[in-house]
Design an enzyme around this catalytic site. Structure first.
Site, PDB file in Angstrom:
ATOM      1  N   LYS A 186       0.807  -1.226   0.000  1.00  0.00           N
ATOM      2  CA  LYS A 186       0.000   0.000   0.000  1.00  0.00           C
ATOM      3  C   LYS A 186       0.840   1.277   0.000  1.00  0.00           C
ATOM      4  CE  LYS A 186      -3.080  -1.320  -0.775  1.00  0.00           C
ATOM      5  NZ  LYS A 186      -3.170  -2.178  -2.025  1.00  0.00           N
ATOM      6  N   THR A 210       3.242   0.523  -4.657  1.00  0.00           N
ATOM      7  CA  THR A 210       3.931  -0.563  -5.378  1.00  0.00           C
ATOM      8  C   THR A 210       3.577  -0.593  -6.862  1.00  0.00           C
ATOM      9  OG1 THR A 210       3.357  -1.831  -3.389  1.00  0.00           O
ATOM     10  CG2 THR A 210       4.409  -3.046  -5.200  1.00  0.00           C
ATOM     11  N   TRP A 224       2.059   1.531  -8.748  1.00  0.00           N
ATOM     12  CA  TRP A 224       2.380   2.772  -9.458  1.00  0.00           C
ATOM     13  C   TRP A 224       3.864   2.763  -9.871  1.00  0.00           C
ATOM     14  CZ3 TRP A 224       2.094   8.330  -6.902  1.00  0.00           C
ATOM     15  CH2 TRP A 224       2.163   9.288  -7.911  1.00  0.00           C
ATOM     16  N   HIS A 229       7.500  -7.521  -1.406  1.00  0.00           N
ATOM     17  CA  HIS A 229       7.140  -6.849  -0.155  1.00  0.00           C
ATOM     18  C   HIS A 229       7.955  -7.432   1.004  1.00  0.00           C
ATOM     19  CE1 HIS A 229       3.752  -4.860  -1.975  1.00  0.00           C
ATOM     20  NE2 HIS A 229       3.003  -5.924  -2.075  1.00  0.00           N
ATOM     21  N   SER A 239      -4.896   3.261   3.562  1.00  0.00           N
ATOM     22  CA  SER A 239      -5.029   2.548   2.289  1.00  0.00           C
ATOM     23  C   SER A 239      -5.190   1.042   2.540  1.00  0.00           C
ATOM     24  CB  SER A 239      -3.782   2.828   1.430  1.00  0.00           C
ATOM     25  OG  SER A 239      -3.859   2.140   0.213  1.00  0.00           O
ATOM     26  N   SER A 288       1.068   6.515 -16.697  1.00  0.00           N
ATOM     27  CA  SER A 288       1.190   6.051 -15.306  1.00  0.00           C
ATOM     28  C   SER A 288       0.319   6.899 -14.374  1.00  0.00           C
ATOM     29  CB  SER A 288       2.658   6.116 -14.840  1.00  0.00           C
ATOM     30  OG  SER A 288       3.109   7.459 -14.854  1.00  0.00           O
TER      31      SER A 288
END
Ligand SMILES: Nc1ncnc2c1ncn2[C@@H]1O[C@H](COP(=O)(O)O)[C@@H](OP(=O)(O)O)[C@H]1O
Ligand SMILES: CCc1ccc(OS(=O)(=O)O)cc1
Length: 286
Positions: free
Chosen positions: A44, A47, A49, A99, A129, A218
């Site tokens: 969150k 990542t 993006w 992660h 988020s 993006s």
């Protein structure tokens, strides 16, 4: 949150696509190559993006790739069964997402010249988020209220463990030349400069119109409309119909959710855990 998780080395992971055996194998045996590029985040933090942006840099702004291949195949998560199988078979330079906390990362990375980008985000926004995201996920114990998720988060009782430990662990790499730290906030405030910074780090050169196309494709809106990037393909199996990866895409949304007491508790904890690190690593204005 940890009722429906698998555990490895004291850290909870989602119950789907993760196993202790695989996590051990990834740590001990996955071979990172010098030409790989690694994208590391606490979930969150932005990542997807970051992945979208790097894919678009690789394709020189041409959206064909990001619009035709799911994001989890373009830059697979090494710690998932799906990602690990894909990455083992991939030839040539790879984009790899993860992660994982630093202590569980493939050992081969630390002897390689592979480049790594660590993306950090105000943990208060990561918390908010995460609350909305995990509420609609089918593979973790769902939080029943923000109050409950706040407790879990500050205790480090969420998937991938404590945000503080994750950030501290990876920040310890900050002086290495193959390591770049970015923040979600700088991406929001000046994406053009951030893309230029990523290009410089990766040794990529973009023409002005290619850079403009990276920015356009993006953007929050472009990603929200791109079924290869917005997780809509995972609805049903992994997420409820109302689940959204691209929720608001703003900085400081925590202010709309934290009570005064929660904000104070968080500030105190942040001070306790992070005060000894250079504070210019944390670019958000709380
Ligand atoms: N192109 C984009 N621009 C801004 N924020 C984006 C974005 N793509 C994803 N995000 C935000 O990144 C968060 C998801 O992070 P991750 O990819 O690590 O799961 C979500 O935050 P919010 O829930 O605050 O909106 C999402 O909206
Ligand atoms: C399928 C497991 C999983 C784990 C984490 C996710 O969040 S993020 O979008 O990578 O931050 C999504 C799915």
């Amino acid at each position: 949150m940890t009722g429906k998780c698998v555990w490895f080395e004291g850290i909870p992971f989602p119950s789907v696509d993760y196993s202790p055996e695989l996590l051990r194998e990834v740590q001990e045996s996955f071979l990172v190559k010098d030409e790989d590029v690694l994208l590391l985040t606490f979930p969150k933090s932005g990542t997807n993006w970051l992945i979208e942006t790097v894919c678009l840099i690789y394709s020189k702004g041409d959206p064909k790739w990001v619009q035709s291949e799911p994001i989890w195949d373009r830059s697979p998560w090494v710690e998932t069964k799906h990602g690990y199988e894909l990455l083992k078979e991939k030839e040539g330079p790879r984009l790899i997402s993860s992660h994982l906390p630093v202590q569980l990362f493939p050992k081969s990375f630390f002897k390689s010249k592979a480049k790594m980008i660590y993306l950090i985000r105000n943990p208060r926004d990561v918390l908010v988020s995460g609350y909305f995201f995990w509420r609609s996920a089918k593979f973790v114990k769902r939080p029943q209220s923000l109050e409950q998720y706040f407790e879990w988060f500050v205790e480090g009782n969420v998937v991938f463990g404590s945000w503080f430990d994750h950030a501290r662990g990876w920040m310890s790499m900050r002086d290495k030349e193959n390591f770049l730290i970015l923040s979600y906030e700088e991406m929001k405030w000046d994406m053009r400069s951030t893309v230029e910074k990523i290009c410089q780090f990766l040794g990529k050169k973009l023409e002005p119109e290619e850079l403009n196309s990276v920015l356009k494709n993006s953007s929050f809106q472009a990603m929200k409309e791109n079924s290869m990037s917005n997780y809509s393909l995972l609805k049903g199996q992994y997420f409820e119909e109302n689940g959204q990866l691209l929720r608001k895409g703003v900085t400081g949304d925590w202010r709309n959710y934290f009570t005064v007491a929660q904000a104070e508790t968080f500030d105190k904890l942040f001070q306790e855990k992070m005060a000894d690190l250079p504070q210019d690593l944390f670019l958000w204005k709380q």
